[in-house]
Design a protein around this motif. Structure first.
Motif, PDB file in Angstrom:
ATOM      1  N   ILE A 133       1.333  -0.929  -0.089  1.00 48.92           N
ATOM      2  CA  ILE A 133      -0.371  -0.259   0.021  1.00 48.92           C
ATOM      3  C   ILE A 133       0.561   0.977   0.032  1.00 48.92           C
ATOM      4  O   ILE A 133       0.214   2.708   0.120  1.00 48.92           O
ATOM      5  CB  ILE A 133      -0.945   0.029   1.220  1.00 48.92           C
ATOM      6  CG1 ILE A 133      -0.406  -0.244   2.567  1.00 48.92           C
ATOM      7  CG2 ILE A 133      -1.974  -1.416   1.325  1.00 48.92           C
ATOM      8  CD1 ILE A 133      -0.743  -0.084   3.707  1.00 48.92           C
ATOM      9  N   THR A 134       2.433   1.252   0.212  1.00 46.07           N
ATOM     10  CA  THR A 134       2.568   2.093   0.239  1.00 46.07           C
ATOM     11  C   THR A 134       3.461   1.925  -1.194  1.00 46.07           C
ATOM     12  O   THR A 134       5.438   3.395  -0.999  1.00 46.07           O
ATOM     13  CB  THR A 134       3.594   2.754   1.703  1.00 46.07           C
ATOM     14  OG1 THR A 134       3.925   1.139   1.867  1.00 46.07           O
ATOM     15  CG2 THR A 134       3.227   2.553   2.651  1.00 46.07           C
ATOM     16  N   THR A 135       3.665   1.630  -2.233  1.00 44.56           N
ATOM     17  CA  THR A 135       4.483   1.566  -3.358  1.00 44.56           C
ATOM     18  C   THR A 135       4.798   3.547  -3.942  1.00 44.56           C
ATOM     19  O   THR A 135       6.564   3.392  -4.151  1.00 44.56           O
ATOM     20  CB  THR A 135       4.210   0.847  -3.809  1.00 44.56           C
ATOM     21  OG1 THR A 135       3.532  -0.722  -3.687  1.00 44.56           O
ATOM     22  CG2 THR A 135       4.893   0.402  -5.175  1.00 44.56           C
ATOM     23  N   ASN A 136       4.079   3.799  -4.304  1.00 49.20           N
ATOM     24  CA  ASN A 136       4.001   5.016  -4.834  1.00 49.20           C
ATOM     25  C   ASN A 136       4.453   6.581  -3.329  1.00 49.20           C
ATOM     26  O   ASN A 136       4.168   6.680  -3.625  1.00 49.20           O
ATOM     27  CB  ASN A 136       3.260   5.171  -5.394  1.00 49.20           C
ATOM     28  CG  ASN A 136       3.051   4.751  -6.890  1.00 49.20           C
ATOM     29  OD1 ASN A 136       3.885   3.889  -7.182  1.00 49.20           O
ATOM     30  ND2 ASN A 136       2.078   4.545  -6.515  1.00 49.20           N
ATOM     31  N   ILE A 137       4.455   6.199  -2.610  1.00 50.74           N
ATOM     32  CA  ILE A 137       4.325   6.859  -1.355  1.00 50.74           C
ATOM     33  C   ILE A 137       5.934   6.708  -0.192  1.00 50.74           C
ATOM     34  O   ILE A 137       6.753   5.502  -0.499  1.00 50.74           O
ATOM     35  CB  ILE A 137       3.066   6.770  -0.425  1.00 50.74           C
ATOM     36  CG1 ILE A 137       1.838   6.840  -0.846  1.00 50.74           C
ATOM     37  CG2 ILE A 137       3.827   7.501   0.948  1.00 50.74           C
ATOM     38  CD1 ILE A 137       0.495   6.450  -0.072  1.00 50.74           C
ATOM     39  N   ALA A 138       6.432   7.606  -0.019  1.00 55.31           N
ATOM     40  CA  ALA A 138       7.612   8.393   0.572  1.00 55.31           C
ATOM     41  C   ALA A 138       7.314   7.848   2.312  1.00 55.31           C
ATOM     42  O   ALA A 138       7.831   9.227   2.820  1.00 55.31           O
ATOM     43  CB  ALA A 138       7.639   9.483   0.647  1.00 55.31           C
ATOM     44  N   THR A 399      -4.895   3.247   3.167  1.00 54.38           N
ATOM     45  CA  THR A 399      -5.069   3.804   1.455  1.00 54.38           C
ATOM     46  C   THR A 399      -5.243   5.086   1.156  1.00 54.38           C
ATOM     47  O   THR A 399      -4.474   5.498  -0.292  1.00 54.38           O
ATOM     48  CB  THR A 399      -5.572   2.496   0.622  1.00 54.38           C
ATOM     49  OG1 THR A 399      -4.736   1.471   0.996  1.00 54.38           O
ATOM     50  CG2 THR A 399      -5.428   2.904  -0.678  1.00 54.38           C
ATOM     51  N   ILE A 400      -6.592   4.852   2.107  1.00 52.17           N
ATOM     52  CA  ILE A 400      -6.687   6.353   2.084  1.00 52.17           C
ATOM     53  C   ILE A 400      -6.424   7.638   2.594  1.00 52.17           C
ATOM     54  O   ILE A 400      -6.294   8.968   1.913  1.00 52.17           O
ATOM     55  CB  ILE A 400      -8.889   6.680   2.703  1.00 52.17           C
ATOM     56  CG1 ILE A 400      -8.795   5.431   1.834  1.00 52.17           C
ATOM     57  CG2 ILE A 400      -9.072   7.728   2.076  1.00 52.17           C
ATOM     58  CD1 ILE A 400     -10.299   5.163   2.578  1.00 52.17           C
ATOM     59  N   VAL A 401      -5.493   7.502   4.048  1.00 55.11           N
ATOM     60  CA  VAL A 401      -5.034   8.500   4.655  1.00 55.11           C
ATOM     61  C   VAL A 401      -4.052   8.980   4.596  1.00 55.11           C
ATOM     62  O   VAL A 401      -3.387  10.188   4.022  1.00 55.11           O
ATOM     63  CB  VAL A 401      -4.647   8.643   6.146  1.00 55.11           C
ATOM     64  CG1 VAL A 401      -4.854   9.374   7.142  1.00 55.11           C
ATOM     65  CG2 VAL A 401      -6.720   7.897   5.926  1.00 55.11           C
ATOM     66  N   LEU A 402      -2.867   7.826   4.654  1.00 52.34           N
ATOM     67  CA  LEU A 402      -1.055   8.291   3.754  1.00 52.34           C
ATOM     68  C   LEU A 402      -1.233   9.232   2.673  1.00 52.34           C
ATOM     69  O   LEU A 402       0.246  10.209   2.539  1.00 52.34           O
ATOM     70  CB  LEU A 402      -0.445   7.187   3.646  1.00 52.34           C
ATOM     71  CG  LEU A 402      -0.085   5.990   5.121  1.00 52.34           C
ATOM     72  CD1 LEU A 402       0.219   4.901   4.434  1.00 52.34           C
ATOM     73  CD2 LEU A 402       0.587   7.021   5.850  1.00 52.34           C
ATOM     74  N   PRO A 403      -1.687   8.833   1.335  1.00 51.18           N
ATOM     75  CA  PRO A 403      -1.235  10.315   0.324  1.00 51.18           C
ATOM     76  C   PRO A 403      -1.287  11.765   0.942  1.00 51.18           C
ATOM     77  O   PRO A 403      -0.988  12.093   0.068  1.00 51.18           O
ATOM     78  CB  PRO A 403      -2.635   9.636  -0.628  1.00 51.18           C
ATOM     79  CG  PRO A 403      -2.769   7.930  -0.149  1.00 51.18           C
ATOM     80  CD  PRO A 403      -2.703   8.105   0.901  1.00 51.18           C
ATOM     81  N   PHE A 404      -2.393  11.430   1.767  1.00 53.59           N
ATOM     82  CA  PHE A 404      -2.416  12.930   2.497  1.00 53.59           C
ATOM     83  C   PHE A 404      -1.342  13.454   3.767  1.00 53.59           C
ATOM     84  O   PHE A 404      -1.789  14.340   3.551  1.00 53.59           O
ATOM     85  CB  PHE A 404      -4.116  13.290   2.875  1.00 53.59           C
ATOM     86  CG  PHE A 404      -5.305  13.227   2.026  1.00 53.59           C
ATOM     87  CD1 PHE A 404      -5.327  14.333   1.204  1.00 53.59           C
ATOM     88  CD2 PHE A 404      -5.812  12.428   1.207  1.00 53.59           C
ATOM     89  CE1 PHE A 404      -6.415  14.248   0.128  1.00 53.59           C
ATOM     90  CE2 PHE A 404      -6.586  11.411   1.178  1.00 53.59           C
ATOM     91  CZ  PHE A 404      -7.063  12.653   0.265  1.00 53.59           C
ATOM     92  N   LYS A 409       6.673   9.264  -3.542  1.00 51.18           N
ATOM     93  CA  LYS A 409       8.093   8.538  -3.437  1.00 51.18           C
ATOM     94  C   LYS A 409       8.740   9.301  -4.827  1.00 51.18           C
ATOM     95  O   LYS A 409       8.220   8.907  -5.493  1.00 51.18           O
ATOM     96  CB  LYS A 409       7.817   6.855  -3.699  1.00 51.18           C
ATOM     97  CG  LYS A 409       9.603   6.780  -3.583  1.00 51.18           C
ATOM     98  CD  LYS A 409       9.620   5.447  -3.068  1.00 51.18           C
ATOM     99  CE  LYS A 409       8.596   4.352  -1.959  1.00 51.18           C
ATOM    100  NZ  LYS A 409       8.511   2.942  -2.211  1.00 51.18           N
ATOM    101  N   GLU A 410       9.805  10.012  -4.401  1.00 48.16           N
ATOM    102  CA  GLU A 410      11.043  10.427  -5.677  1.00 48.16           C
ATOM    103  C   GLU A 410      12.013   9.289  -6.105  1.00 48.16           C
ATOM    104  O   GLU A 410      12.852   8.831  -5.217  1.00 48.16           O
ATOM    105  CB  GLU A 410      11.617  11.312  -4.911  1.00 48.16           C
ATOM    106  CG  GLU A 410      10.440  12.614  -5.106  1.00 48.16           C
ATOM    107  CD  GLU A 410      11.063  13.933  -4.405  1.00 48.16           C
ATOM    108  OE1 GLU A 410      12.012  14.277  -4.556  1.00 48.16           O
ATOM    109  OE2 GLU A 410      10.158  15.255  -4.627  1.00 48.16           O
ATOM    110  N   LEU A 411      11.716   8.594  -6.748  1.00 46.80           N
ATOM    111  CA  LEU A 411      12.678   7.651  -7.387  1.00 46.80           C
ATOM    112  C   LEU A 411      13.882   8.355  -7.464  1.00 46.80           C
ATOM    113  O   LEU A 411      14.487   9.588  -8.024  1.00 46.80           O
ATOM    114  CB  LEU A 411      11.753   6.761  -8.729  1.00 46.80           C
ATOM    115  CG  LEU A 411      10.929   5.689  -7.837  1.00 46.80           C
ATOM    116  CD1 LEU A 411      10.927   5.373  -9.561  1.00 46.80           C
ATOM    117  CD2 LEU A 411      11.144   5.323  -7.314  1.00 46.80           C
TER     118      LEU A 411
END
Length: 699
Positions: A133-138, A399-404, A409-411
């Motif tokens: 659930i954190t694939t695209n989140i830093a 999944t809903i809260v973490l993106p806010f 994630k900056e590769l």
């Protein structure tokens, strides 16, 4: 056979879910897998599906935990031993106690021992689920490291507490002192047996490698069997099999330098094998959850439909209380994360939300006994339902809260930029190879084809592809026209070849006017050329004939002759011309001529088309040009079967050097970042390593 079909469908559902995920990456991969499992539950084979917990723990959890342990950083674990004990032992035990009393208080009909069992079920966290659930989140590095270390060891805490609670319920006896002793025995004993068996496994593996038995068919199956054997041995002794395989994995991680004393090919095969196994097993877990949910829902409806809202409320309450407990534990730094005060509140929120539940929770829920004293085990379906709701909430809420809360994630390397530079790198290498190679054209093009196939996996654009195909066909027609003009091949054979070429183009093109125009141009060229050729040839032939007749007459008149001598001489010449040389049969002669003409045309067409494709190739049309090039290479290989492999080996080595040169030049010109240059260097090194291994294997 039913077992085989069941496993096959589960693997297929996992593959389908993993295939759909890249199209909509905003939705975590776990949800695709759960949904695929829910659809699979409609198959009659999975009606009333019951998960065997022992098999689940052995075949799925054991290899996953071993892999996590073998990839853990031993130095980081030793450095953060206090944090591990705080999160995986102290917090886990406090959570079980608090959740147990809370569950019993909300639903008094649930015995206290079973309430503690339920609390133990929902306590363990899952780092794999967090990653999904954190694939695209830093996620902050300190928090992610804490979560990964916690998930390695808190599974054992939950399992031991679960075992103690079930024992207390089934026997009616529970001793605090005895429970603590049992916990320490199972916990520390599992670690100890895992360390001992891990050392033995590493020693045996090193022995196999040093004694020359280091083939992939020996070492890779050996590595895969190790976690299963260690888990079974620990469970047979009454110890924690989960902690045993984690400890063995840590031994593998600490012995990394010794394990690297094997061939590069073996290391690559081993890593690839484990990567595939863990990827499939991780998806397998959530597919099984999706398959199990409908059965749980049906069973709990049969038990007591009126109590469903209470059970759902209990699940939500347990999740929220655990969330608050984790937040406070990290916020006041009892977790020993040692984050800065300015970041502590944010890290506490992220760490609390990231306490995702998954594999172990599901396994323990389904490991509840089916019967007790000859009757159905009380509250079994209720506890499974509550555990399933907690799992889904722990996946859905972050999944809903973490993106806010967290940025994307900056590769270090942009995948799009890396792909573009990879294409440019291959284009540079292939262009220089085509210009500077002295090898056979077919061998050079074969190497270029392989290099281009590794540059990208994109599908070609149909319009661009059709345009290049039409242009290549025009090059073919012009080549055949030139061969017919200079007499290299007969005009009749050239016309037949072009008719076949146009027919082939009509079958592959959506625009018949392109092929009609091509055919009209060829026919007009042939008619004009034939008329011109015949006129010139007729004039020249008549002029030579007249000149020859004049010379014969002059010679005849200059020397004495008898009457009838000239007629006899002409008859002899005519008979000599008629006899001629003996020719082969007509059909055989025609077939041989056709083959020779076809070989001449193919050689010229292949050279001209490849030169044309090389001249128009660019980064933008690389995929389409490669597709057309592959077609002509395949066609030419069917005719020219005498290619020298040694030439290809030399060409590959030369191409790799060109690729290194490109990266170095771009890096010196500061057109590539250091991270992107390192990424490209690594890709080239991997390709070169794999190819050299293939050469060694075929020698």
């Amino acid at each position: 056979m039913n077992v085989f079909y069941a496993v096959l469908l589960l693997v297929l559902a996992t593959i389908v879910a993993n295939t759909l995920y890249p199209y909509f990456p905003l939705v975590p991969q776990a949800f695709y897998q759960i949904f695929a499992g829910a659809l699979l539950s409609l198959v009659p084979l999975y009606h009333h599906f019951i998960l065997e917990p022992e098999v689940f723990m052995l075949l799925i959890i054991a290899p996953l935990m071993f892999y996590d342990g073998s990839n853990a950083d031993g130095k980081e674990l030793r450095k953060n031993i206090g944090s591990i004990l705080s999160m995986a032992v102290i917090l886990a035990i406090l959570t079980v106690i608090l959740m147990g009393y809370l569950s019993h208080a909300m639903i008094a009909s649930i015995p206290l021992a079973l309430a503690f069992a339920l609390a133990a079920i929902v306590t363990p966290t899952d780092a794999v689920a967090v990653s999904s659930i954190t694939t695209n989140i830093a996620v902050p590095e300190r928090v992610m490291g804490m979560l990964e270390r916690e998930s390695l060891f808190n599974d054992a805490s939950g399992l031991v507490a679960f075992s103690l609670a079930l024992t207390a319920f089934t026997t009616g006896k529970f001793s605090v002192g005895g429970g603590i002793k049992h916990f320490l025995f199972v916990f520390l004993g599992g670690l100890l047996i895992g360390l001992i068996l891990g050392v033995i496994a590493v020693w045996a593996r090193v022995y196999l490698v040093q004694s020359g038995k280091d083939s992939a068919s020996v070492i890779v199956p050996y590595d895969v069997l190790v976690p299963f054997l260690i888990y079974l041995a620990a469970e047979h002794l009454g110890l924690s099999g989960i902690l045993a395989v984690v400890a063995a994995g840590l031994i593998y991680s600490a012995s990394n330098n010794q394990l690297r004393l094997s061939s590069t090919q073996l290391q690559l095969v081993s890593r690839s094998t484990w990567s595939i196994i863990t990827s499939v097993l991780n998806g397998f877990v959530f597919v099984l959850l999706g398959v199990s949910l409908p059965t749980v829902w049906v069973n709990i409806q049969q038990d007591d439909t009126k109590s469903l809202p209470i059970y759902f409320l209990l699940a939500v309450t347990l999740y929220l209380v655990m969330l608050a407990l984790r937040y406070l534990w990290i916020r006041f730094d009892w977790a020993l994360v040692h984050s800065d005060k300015s970041d502590r509140r944010k890290n506490a929120l992220v760490g609390a939300l990231s306490g995702v539940h998954g594999t172990i929770t599901l396994a323990m829920a389904f490991s509840l006994p089916l019967t007790f004293n000859g009757a159905a085990f009380p509250f079994r379906n209720t506890m499974i339902f509550i555990a399933a709701v907690v799992i889904i909430l722990s996946l859905l809420v972050p999944t809903i809260v973490l993106p806010f809360v967290l940025p994307n994630k900056e590769l270090p390397v942009d995948p799009a930029a890396a792909l573009k530079e990879r294409k440019a790198l291959v284009a540079y290498a292939t262009d220089r190879l085509a210009q500077e190679s002295t090898a056979e054209p077919a061998a050079t093009q074969s190497v270029i084809e392989i290099l281009n196939s590794q540059a990208t996996d994109q599908r070609p654009d149909k319009k661009k592809l059709q345009t290049i195909l039409n242009q290549a066909t025009q090059v073919e027609v012009k080549t055949v026209q030139a061969f017919a003009d200079d007499g290299t091949v007969p005009q009749s054979f050239a016309s037949r070849y072009v008719r076949m070429l146009v027919l082939k183009s009509q079958m592959s093109s959506n625009n018949p006017f392109v092929n009609l125009t091509l055919w009209i141009r060829f026919v007009w060229h042939r008619v004009a050329h034939a008329v011109t050729h015949r006129m010139i040839h007729g004039l020249m032939r008549n002029r030579r004939r007249d000149k020859r007749i004049a010379q014969q007459r002059q010679q005849f008149q200059q020397r004495p002759h008898m009457p009838g001598q000239q007629a006899a001489q002409e008859r002899r010449i005519a008979r000599q011309k008629e006899r001629g040389q003996r020719r082969p049969p007509r059909n055989q002669r025609i077939n041989q001529q056709r083959r020779e003409n076809f070989y001449k045309i193919e050689a010229g067409v292949y050279t001209n088309v490849i030169d044309f494709l090389t001249s128009i190739a660019s980064v933008d049309n690389q995929t389409e040009v490669n597709t057309v090039r592959n077609y002509y290479n395949a066609r030419h290989r069917r005719i020219d079967t005498n290619q020298d492999d040694s030439q290809q080996n030399e060409l590959f080595i030369q191409a790799f050097q060109f690729e290194y040169t490109y990266v170095r030049e771009q890096r010196n010109a500061r057109k590539l970042s250091p991270e992107l240059a390192d990424e490209l260097y690594q890709q080239i090194s991997t390709d070169q390593m794999l190819y050299m291994q293939e050469i060694a294997a075929t020698d």
